[in-house]
Design a protein around this motif. Structure first.
Motif, PDB file in Angstrom:
ATOM      1  N   LEU A   1       0.818  -1.215   0.000  1.00  0.00           N
ATOM      2  CA  LEU A   1       0.000   0.000   0.000  1.00  0.00           C
ATOM      3  C   LEU A   1       0.849   1.262   0.000  1.00  0.00           C
ATOM      4  O   LEU A   1       0.515   2.249  -0.662  1.00  0.00           O
ATOM      5  N   GLN A   2       1.976   1.251   0.727  1.00  0.00           N
ATOM      6  CA  GLN A   2       2.801   2.444   0.857  1.00  0.00           C
ATOM      7  C   GLN A   2       3.882   2.540  -0.224  1.00  0.00           C
ATOM      8  O   GLN A   2       4.398   3.626  -0.497  1.00  0.00           O
ATOM      9  N   GLY A   3       4.188   1.396  -0.837  1.00  0.00           N
ATOM     10  CA  GLY A   3       5.196   1.409  -1.892  1.00  0.00           C
ATOM     11  C   GLY A   3       6.611   1.603  -1.400  1.00  0.00           C
ATOM     12  O   GLY A   3       7.516   1.922  -2.195  1.00  0.00           O
ATOM     13  N   ASN A   4       6.855   1.421  -0.097  1.00  0.00           N
ATOM     14  CA  ASN A   4       8.207   1.622   0.444  1.00  0.00           C
ATOM     15  C   ASN A   4       9.190   0.629  -0.154  1.00  0.00           C
ATOM     16  O   ASN A   4       8.928  -0.574  -0.197  1.00  0.00           O
ATOM     17  N   GLY A   5      10.315   1.126  -0.627  1.00  0.00           N
ATOM     18  CA  GLY A   5      11.353   0.256  -1.163  1.00  0.00           C
ATOM     19  C   GLY A   5      11.000  -0.392  -2.480  1.00  0.00           C
ATOM     20  O   GLY A   5      11.670  -1.350  -2.908  1.00  0.00           O
ATOM     21  N   SER A   6       9.954   0.087  -3.148  1.00  0.00           N
ATOM     22  CA  SER A   6       9.554  -0.529  -4.421  1.00  0.00           C
ATOM     23  C   SER A   6      10.623  -0.285  -5.481  1.00  0.00           C
ATOM     24  O   SER A   6      11.268   0.758  -5.504  1.00  0.00           O
ATOM     25  N   ASP A   7      10.782  -1.250  -6.369  1.00  0.00           N
ATOM     26  CA  ASP A   7      11.772  -1.115  -7.439  1.00  0.00           C
ATOM     27  C   ASP A   7      11.164  -1.378  -8.811  1.00  0.00           C
ATOM     28  O   ASP A   7      11.877  -1.466  -9.808  1.00  0.00           O
ATOM     29  N   VAL A   8       9.827  -1.513  -8.868  1.00  0.00           N
ATOM     30  CA  VAL A   8       9.147  -1.757 -10.143  1.00  0.00           C
ATOM     31  C   VAL A   8       7.885  -0.902 -10.207  1.00  0.00           C
ATOM     32  O   VAL A   8       7.114  -0.855  -9.242  1.00  0.00           O
ATOM     33  N   THR A   9       7.693  -0.233 -11.334  1.00  0.00           N
ATOM     34  CA  THR A   9       6.437   0.468 -11.603  1.00  0.00           C
ATOM     35  C   THR A   9       5.615  -0.388 -12.562  1.00  0.00           C
ATOM     36  O   THR A   9       6.076  -0.718 -13.656  1.00  0.00           O
ATOM     37  N   LEU A  10       4.421  -0.740 -12.115  1.00  0.00           N
ATOM     38  CA  LEU A  10       3.546  -1.617 -12.890  1.00  0.00           C
ATOM     39  C   LEU A  10       2.332  -0.808 -13.349  1.00  0.00           C
ATOM     40  O   LEU A  10       1.546  -0.327 -12.536  1.00  0.00           O
ATOM     41  N   ARG A  11       2.199  -0.658 -14.668  1.00  0.00           N
ATOM     42  CA  ARG A  11       1.067   0.088 -15.228  1.00  0.00           C
ATOM     43  C   ARG A  11       0.147  -0.901 -15.954  1.00  0.00           C
ATOM     44  O   ARG A  11       0.596  -1.626 -16.852  1.00  0.00           O
ATOM     45  N   VAL A  12      -1.103  -0.934 -15.527  1.00  0.00           N
ATOM     46  CA  VAL A  12      -2.089  -1.842 -16.110  1.00  0.00           C
ATOM     47  C   VAL A  12      -3.176  -1.001 -16.767  1.00  0.00           C
ATOM     48  O   VAL A  12      -3.747  -0.106 -16.123  1.00  0.00           O
ATOM     49  N   GLU A  13      -3.464  -1.305 -18.036  1.00  0.00           N
ATOM     50  CA  GLU A  13      -4.461  -0.516 -18.753  1.00  0.00           C
ATOM     51  C   GLU A  13      -5.266  -1.403 -19.699  1.00  0.00           C
ATOM     52  O   GLU A  13      -4.827  -2.469 -20.125  1.00  0.00           O
ATOM     53  N   THR A  14      -6.474  -0.932 -20.023  1.00  0.00           N
ATOM     54  CA  THR A  14      -7.303  -1.617 -21.003  1.00  0.00           C
ATOM     55  C   THR A  14      -6.874  -1.194 -22.401  1.00  0.00           C
ATOM     56  O   THR A  14      -6.208  -0.166 -22.571  1.00  0.00           O
TER      57      THR A  14
ATOM     58  N   ASN B   1      -8.335   0.260 -24.843  1.00  0.00           N
ATOM     59  CA  ASN B   1      -8.751   1.606 -25.263  1.00  0.00           C
ATOM     60  C   ASN B   1      -8.524   2.654 -24.190  1.00  0.00           C
ATOM     61  O   ASN B   1      -9.090   3.752 -24.253  1.00  0.00           O
ATOM     62  N   MET B   2      -7.736   2.308 -23.178  1.00  0.00           N
ATOM     63  CA  MET B   2      -7.330   3.235 -22.121  1.00  0.00           C
ATOM     64  C   MET B   2      -8.514   3.742 -21.276  1.00  0.00           C
ATOM     65  O   MET B   2      -8.420   4.802 -20.653  1.00  0.00           O
ATOM     66  N   GLU B   3      -9.612   2.999 -21.238  1.00  0.00           N
ATOM     67  CA  GLU B   3     -10.744   3.475 -20.446  1.00  0.00           C
ATOM     68  C   GLU B   3     -10.488   3.315 -18.958  1.00  0.00           C
ATOM     69  O   GLU B   3     -11.157   3.954 -18.133  1.00  0.00           O
ATOM     70  N   GLU B   4      -9.560   2.469 -18.574  1.00  0.00           N
ATOM     71  CA  GLU B   4      -9.173   2.346 -17.172  1.00  0.00           C
ATOM     72  C   GLU B   4      -7.678   2.068 -17.097  1.00  0.00           C
ATOM     73  O   GLU B   4      -7.148   1.232 -17.847  1.00  0.00           O
ATOM     74  N   VAL B   5      -7.015   2.780 -16.196  1.00  0.00           N
ATOM     75  CA  VAL B   5      -5.568   2.639 -16.011  1.00  0.00           C
ATOM     76  C   VAL B   5      -5.287   2.555 -14.515  1.00  0.00           C
ATOM     77  O   VAL B   5      -5.855   3.317 -13.724  1.00  0.00           O
ATOM     78  N   LYS B   6      -4.432   1.626 -14.130  1.00  0.00           N
ATOM     79  CA  LYS B   6      -4.007   1.506 -12.737  1.00  0.00           C
ATOM     80  C   LYS B   6      -2.490   1.412 -12.686  1.00  0.00           C
ATOM     81  O   LYS B   6      -1.873   0.743 -13.536  1.00  0.00           O
ATOM     82  N   VAL B   7      -1.899   2.075 -11.697  1.00  0.00           N
ATOM     83  CA  VAL B   7      -0.443   2.073 -11.538  1.00  0.00           C
ATOM     84  C   VAL B   7      -0.109   1.561 -10.138  1.00  0.00           C
ATOM     85  O   VAL B   7      -0.711   1.995  -9.150  1.00  0.00           O
TER      86      VAL B   7
ATOM     87  N   LEU C   1       1.226  -3.462 -18.849  1.00  0.00           N
ATOM     88  CA  LEU C   1       0.397  -4.639 -19.077  1.00  0.00           C
ATOM     89  C   LEU C   1      -0.957  -4.209 -19.628  1.00  0.00           C
ATOM     90  O   LEU C   1      -1.561  -3.256 -19.135  1.00  0.00           O
ATOM     91  N   THR C   2      -1.418  -4.892 -20.651  1.00  0.00           N
ATOM     92  CA  THR C   2      -2.730  -4.627 -21.229  1.00  0.00           C
ATOM     93  C   THR C   2      -3.678  -5.762 -20.854  1.00  0.00           C
ATOM     94  O   THR C   2      -3.393  -6.933 -21.129  1.00  0.00           O
ATOM     95  N   GLU C   3      -4.798  -5.416 -20.209  1.00  0.00           N
ATOM     96  CA  GLU C   3      -5.754  -6.408 -19.747  1.00  0.00           C
ATOM     97  C   GLU C   3      -7.176  -5.993 -20.133  1.00  0.00           C
ATOM     98  O   GLU C   3      -7.418  -4.834 -20.487  1.00  0.00           O
ATOM     99  N   THR C   4      -8.097  -6.926 -20.066  1.00  0.00           N
ATOM    100  CA  THR C   4      -9.503  -6.607 -20.299  1.00  0.00           C
ATOM    101  C   THR C   4     -10.000  -5.694 -19.192  1.00  0.00           C
ATOM    102  O   THR C   4      -9.352  -5.545 -18.136  1.00  0.00           O
TER     103      THR C   4
END
Length: 455
Positions: free
Chosen positions: A35-48, A50-56, A84-87
């Motif tokens: 939840l806090q992202g402390n010490g994270s070393d990867v950025t994960l971008r998930v999108e549909t 047609n870009m109607e929803e995007v989560k990072v 990553l592209t998902e439904t």
């Protein structure tokens, strides 16, 4: 503290060690890390698409690599940033999927199971994939049967054989409820044809099946070959002549496709008009057209509700028609059924030694047993063999559904595992509804094919 055994210096009891477990605290810290992202070393971008929803997500490569070989491969090729592209459904649930990778648990609703299973399958998170398959298999009876047909199609698509078979079995054993539900008309042609080929369908009658198939054909307007294959899978010989005459004169589907099934209708009328022994000299009366399914109507068997089934032996009697042929429709066979909740096989019974002393049995208790025998003279049954099928109902998802089907000639002992997991002594058993065991005994008569004499 949890005792583990073993030894250690200074141990007061001379040979034991204890453990201290903070696994729940560890899970909470991993969740906080996500939840806090402390010490994270990867950025994960998930999108549909047609870009109607995007989560990072800010995540940790160590966790991803430990849980998923697919993520390990992606990280080795793309470094610290993944796109990553998902439904839409999968994107909406990706945060729960990621949380499972960190915490090993996930909360979900019934309508979210497929999307989470897709993610677990795509990223090869086998524990989650297997857990979701088991969850879906255990929740087939919840809500309407529409989701089961959808899960079947999905299981076929991804190659989940266990889930596919569980869905198909549930649909076959509870087909009457499926046919009467609002989801029947949107069942795929593949599933319709698969069901029609089965002999273990549980439904009121073959006429009920034809009526539902007619509704499905009129609603979906399948191509001619699909409609013909479906109609040729109906077992017309299992319908009484009055129903066959009515369908020939009133069915719009038969009016359109009658040429495709004319030979089956002709054989069925012959089957009902000729004495079965005479018919058996010229035709294989054991082909699917002449083999009954598990019909619930009174001519084929009877329900049996046993209150307090673990208490003592019970018996009942019922009648069925001698055979499916119209020639035998008026002839009845009386059956006696005996249910024993604690029957002991020979290997479990007390033994006597050479001195006459009783030896203890090899194991305790016993197991349920059901015997179904004719009260009618065997001479009256010549040329017919009988398969007995016992449908066992259980409470699932607030509904009474068929969960087990056992087939034998005389005794359930032939099946080996009859009600082996029922635990009828436990009041909370899923097989007991208000303290009663709900069975339905179906007797399926089969005529014996004789040596051909076409001279």
């Amino acid at each position: 503290m949890q005792h583990e055994g073993g030894g250690g210096p200074g141990g007061g009891d001379g040979g034991s060690t204890d453990s201290i477990s903070h696994s729940l605290l560890m899970v909470q810290r991993l969740e906080a890390l996500l939840l806090q992202g402390n010490g994270s070393d990867v950025t994960l971008r998930v999108e549909t698409p047609n870009m109607e929803e995007v989560k990072v997500f800010q995540v940790h490569s160590l966790v991803l690599v430990l849980q998923s070989p697919v993520f390990q491969d992606l990280l080795s090729r793309n470094g610290s940033s993944l796109l990553l592209t998902e439904t839409l459904d999968c994107t909406a649930l990706f945060d729960r999927f990621i949380r499972y990778l960190y915490c090993g648990e996930v909360s979900l609703r019934l309508d979210q199971a497929t999307a989470l299973h897709q993610l677990a399958t795509k990223y090869q998170v086998l524990g989650l994939q297997q857990g979701l398959s088991q969850y879906m298999s255990k929740n087939l009876a919840r809500d309407s049967a529409g989701h089961v047909a959808d899960w079947y199609e999905y299981a076929v698509q991804v190659g989940d054989v266990a889930l596919r078979d569980s869905c198909l079995r549930f649909l076959a054993w509870n087909l009457s409820a499926v046919l009467q539900g609002g989801q029947w008309t949107r069942v795929s042609s593949r599933l319709v044809l698969t069901l029609l080929r089965r002999s273990d369908l549980v439904l009121q009658s073959e006429t009920e099946l034809f009526t539902a198939l007619e509704v499905w054909i009129l609603h979906n307007q399948p191509d001619g070959l699909t409609a013909e294959n479906a109609l040729r899978s109906v077992r017309y010989a299992m319908m009484p002549p009055r129903d066959l005459f009515r369908l020939q004169t009133q069915s719009p589907v038969l009016a359109r496709y009658q040429e495709s099934v004319r030979d089956l209708l002709y054989l069925s009328f012959q089957f009902h008009s000729a004495p079965p022994p005479q018919m058996a000299k010229f035709f294989d009366v054991n082909c699917s057209l002449f083999v009954p399914r598990n019909y619930l109507s009174a001519a084929w068997g009877a329900p049996w509700h046993l209150a307090n089934p673990a208490r003592d032996d019970r018996s009942t009697s019922f009648q069925t028609q001698l055979g499916p042929s119209g020639h035998d429709a008026a002839r009845r066979v009386t059956w006696n059924a005996l249910f024993s909740p604690r029957w002991l096989p020979l290997s479990m019974r007390p033994m006597f030694s050479e001195t006459g002393a009783m030896q203890p049995p090899r194991s305790e208790g016993g197991r349920p047993r059901l015997i179904v025998t004719p009260a009618t003279s065997s001479a009256d049954l010549a040329g017919v063999t009988f398969h007995k099928t016992v449908l066992v109902m259980a409470q699932q998802g607030g509904r009474l559904v068929v969960t087990q089907v056992y087939t034998f000639h005389q005794s359930s002992e032939e099946d080996g595992d009859f009600l082996s997991d029922a635990d009828l002594n436990r009041r909370t058993s899923q097989y007991l509804v208000d303290g009663a065991l709900h069975l339905h005994i179906v007797v399926k008569p089969l005529y014996q094919t004789l040596i051909s004499s076409k001279n």
